[in-house]
Design a protein around this motif. Structure first.
Motif, mmCIF file in Angstrom:
data_model
loop_
_atom_site.group_PDB
_atom_site.id
_atom_site.type_symbol
_atom_site.label_atom_id
_atom_site.label_comp_id
_atom_site.label_asym_id
_atom_site.label_seq_id
_atom_site.Cartn_x
_atom_site.Cartn_y
_atom_site.Cartn_z
ATOM 1 N N LEU A 271 0.909 -1.218 0.002
ATOM 2 C CA LEU A 271 0.255 0.006 0.063
ATOM 3 C C LEU A 271 1.137 1.457 0.306
ATOM 4 O O LEU A 271 0.405 1.901 -1.128
ATOM 5 C CB LEU A 271 -1.127 -0.124 1.073
ATOM 6 C CG LEU A 271 -1.375 1.517 1.080
ATOM 7 C CD1 LEU A 271 -3.003 1.567 0.130
ATOM 8 C CD2 LEU A 271 -2.368 0.901 2.716
ATOM 9 N N GLN A 272 1.915 0.852 0.787
ATOM 10 C CA GLN A 272 2.450 2.594 0.647
ATOM 11 C C GLN A 272 3.390 2.523 -0.544
ATOM 12 O O GLN A 272 3.436 3.752 -0.966
ATOM 13 C CB GLN A 272 3.877 1.945 1.794
ATOM 14 C CG GLN A 272 3.076 2.434 3.250
ATOM 15 C CD GLN A 272 4.367 1.845 4.079
ATOM 16 O OE1 GLN A 272 5.918 2.184 4.239
ATOM 17 N NE2 GLN A 272 4.076 1.134 4.953
ATOM 18 N N ALA A 277 3.851 6.379 -5.554
ATOM 19 C CA ALA A 277 3.712 6.278 -6.914
ATOM 20 C C ALA A 277 2.430 7.019 -7.644
ATOM 21 O O ALA A 277 3.168 7.913 -8.518
ATOM 22 C CB ALA A 277 3.181 4.220 -7.696
ATOM 23 N N ALA A 278 1.896 6.574 -6.951
ATOM 24 C CA ALA A 278 0.208 7.943 -7.680
ATOM 25 C C ALA A 278 0.897 9.163 -7.124
ATOM 26 O O ALA A 278 0.460 9.669 -7.808
ATOM 27 C CB ALA A 278 -0.766 6.964 -6.753
ATOM 28 N N ALA A 297 8.009 11.122 -3.322
ATOM 29 C CA ALA A 297 6.884 10.909 -2.801
ATOM 30 C C ALA A 297 6.830 10.107 -1.587
ATOM 31 O O ALA A 297 6.040 9.977 -0.283
ATOM 32 C CB ALA A 297 5.828 10.397 -3.537
ATOM 33 N N VAL A 298 7.964 9.568 -1.553
ATOM 34 C CA VAL A 298 8.476 8.610 -0.823
ATOM 35 C C VAL A 298 8.995 9.434 0.408
ATOM 36 O O VAL A 298 9.067 9.123 2.150
ATOM 37 C CB VAL A 298 9.778 7.232 -0.772
ATOM 38 C CG1 VAL A 298 10.866 6.736 -0.159
ATOM 39 C CG2 VAL A 298 8.755 6.501 -2.250
ATOM 40 N N ILE A 320 -4.756 6.080 9.146
ATOM 41 C CA ILE A 320 -5.375 6.724 8.227
ATOM 42 C C ILE A 320 -5.129 8.130 7.115
ATOM 43 O O ILE A 320 -5.791 8.269 6.243
ATOM 44 C CB ILE A 320 -6.452 7.908 9.495
ATOM 45 C CG1 ILE A 320 -8.032 6.351 10.319
ATOM 46 C CG2 ILE A 320 -7.308 8.389 9.079
ATOM 47 C CD1 ILE A 320 -8.288 6.203 10.961
ATOM 48 N N ALA A 321 -3.985 8.605 7.616
ATOM 49 C CA ALA A 321 -3.305 9.739 6.109
ATOM 50 C C ALA A 321 -3.203 9.403 5.635
ATOM 51 O O ALA A 321 -3.304 9.868 4.478
ATOM 52 C CB ALA A 321 -2.506 10.028 7.862
ATOM 53 N N GLN A 322 -2.487 8.057 5.401
ATOM 54 C CA GLN A 322 -1.707 6.912 4.108
ATOM 55 C C GLN A 322 -3.039 6.779 3.005
ATOM 56 O O GLN A 322 -2.983 6.879 2.443
ATOM 57 C CB GLN A 322 -1.091 5.667 4.456
ATOM 58 C CG GLN A 322 -0.168 5.074 3.653
ATOM 59 C CD GLN A 322 0.499 4.527 3.748
ATOM 60 O OE1 GLN A 322 1.164 4.317 4.502
ATOM 61 N NE2 GLN A 322 0.204 2.659 3.629
ATOM 62 N N GLY A 323 -4.251 6.366 4.054
ATOM 63 C CA GLY A 323 -5.311 5.981 3.560
ATOM 64 C C GLY A 323 -5.456 7.284 2.144
ATOM 65 O O GLY A 323 -6.066 7.570 1.011
#
Length: 346
Positions: A271-272, A277-278, A297-298, A320-323
């Protein structure tokens, strides 16, 4: 002075500005609006947490951020190649966990031979990637479904051969210690490895016919096939590459933790990687993106995660923040591409 001479001088002056890199338009085209946005966001995150905690911007903490982001970074840059090709690999986290276990087990079983342990994990990673590609190409299975199955299967294999426990101890070996904790010119060896892999992938994508074909396949696979590009071979090669880089991430996980980790440290990495990438500008439909944006982004995700940890924020909120970041990245892409709303006519 004639009007024509004045016009020529203005044109010449403008050319000099552009050559010198002083034109904002030229800078924007070279760096990219997406990358400038990521740089601005990264700067804001660093300044925000730096104000809250001055130690956040210390060199020692910057090294912590860089080391923590290395494994995710490796998976993210190779995920970038997969996505540009118009595919997706959701199994990279489980592949890294399996490679971590295999590298430690092989290391222990071969009288503490680090090269055999690392080589075994890399070969297994390549075979797993090739298998993923074969299922997609010859089994005619959607890439998301095929690698989603791999996510569960490879995690299960790692738990099965390790009995669900950490395996081996590698910190008595010079090579593993160097990979996990070594320094080159003041920077962690892991970071140099990430930069080296990223540079190779950037050159592959931007400076070779192979890279141009990868972009073509993701942009319009039908047109690419009509020009003579073998879609099946490219998919097999891209997924094999994904398996190799994922196994490299697993080896670094072993070197960093000191033992093979079947789940701990690798769970959620897929997911990370996709989120990075997105955020970095990859269009999930393929044909667009780059390694540079993914690395930014990384760095942004690593800085944000570290800042939240330093402030004592619960890891649940970090998830939650990552999602939310992933959803926002996709929404921005869809808006830029002019995608219609679901249910509305084209």
């Amino acid at each position: 002075m004639s009007a024509s001479t004045t016009a020529q001088r203005k044109a010449t002056d403008q050319d000099h500005l552009q050559v010198g890199g002083h034109s904002p338009r030229v800078l924007l085209s070279r760096v990219g609006g997406q990358n400038l946005s990521l740089l601005a966001a990264l700067t804001l995150v660093l300044c925000f947490f730096g104000v809250l905690n001055p130690d956040y911007l210390s060199w020692s903490n910057i090294e912590v951020i860089a080391e923590a982001a290395t494994i995710t970074g490796l998976l993210a840059v190779v995920q970038t190649v997969v996505i540009i090709c118009g595919a997706l690999d959701i199994s990279v986290g489980s592949q890294a966990g399996l490679a971590s276990v295999i590298s430690a087990i092989a290391f222990t079983a071969t009288a503490s031979n680090a090269f055999l342990g690392i080589g075994t994990a890399m070969v297994v990673g390549a075979l797993i990637g090739l298998f993923n590609g074969a299922v997609i190409v010859y089994g005619r299975v959607n890439a998301v479904i095929a690698t989603l199955a791999g996510l569960a299967a490879y995690k299960g294999v790692a738990q099965l051969i390790s009995d669900g426990r950490a395996q081996g101890y590698v910190l008595n070996d010079t090579l593993f210690v160097f990979l996990g904790r070594g320094r080159i010119a003041g920077l962690p060896a892991m970071v140099w490895l990430l930069l080296g892999v990223s540079a190779c992938l950037h050159v592959l994508l931007k400076r070779t016919d192979i890279g141009r074909n990868v972009y073509a396949l993701g942009g319009n696979d039908t047109a690419a096939r009509l020009t003579g590009i073998n879609l099946n071979k490219y998919l097999l090669a891209v997924y094999t590459l994904s398996g190799i880089i994922a196994s490299l991430a697993g080896i670094l996980l072993t070197a960093r933790t000191g033992s093979g980790q079947p789940v701990s440290g690798s769970e959620g990495l897929e997911l990370q990687a996709i989120t990075a990438a997105a955020l970095g500008g990859c269009a999930l439909k393929g044909g667009k993106g780059g390694v540079g944006g993914t690395l930014l982004a990384v760095a942004l995700l690593g800085a944000l995660q570290n800042g939240l940890t330093v402030q004592g924020i619960n890891t649940f909120w970090q998830n939650i923040a990552q999602g939310l970041l992933l959803v926002c990245a996709v929404i921005i892409q869809q808006r830029r591409n002019g995608a219609r709303a679901v249910g509305l006519p084209a």
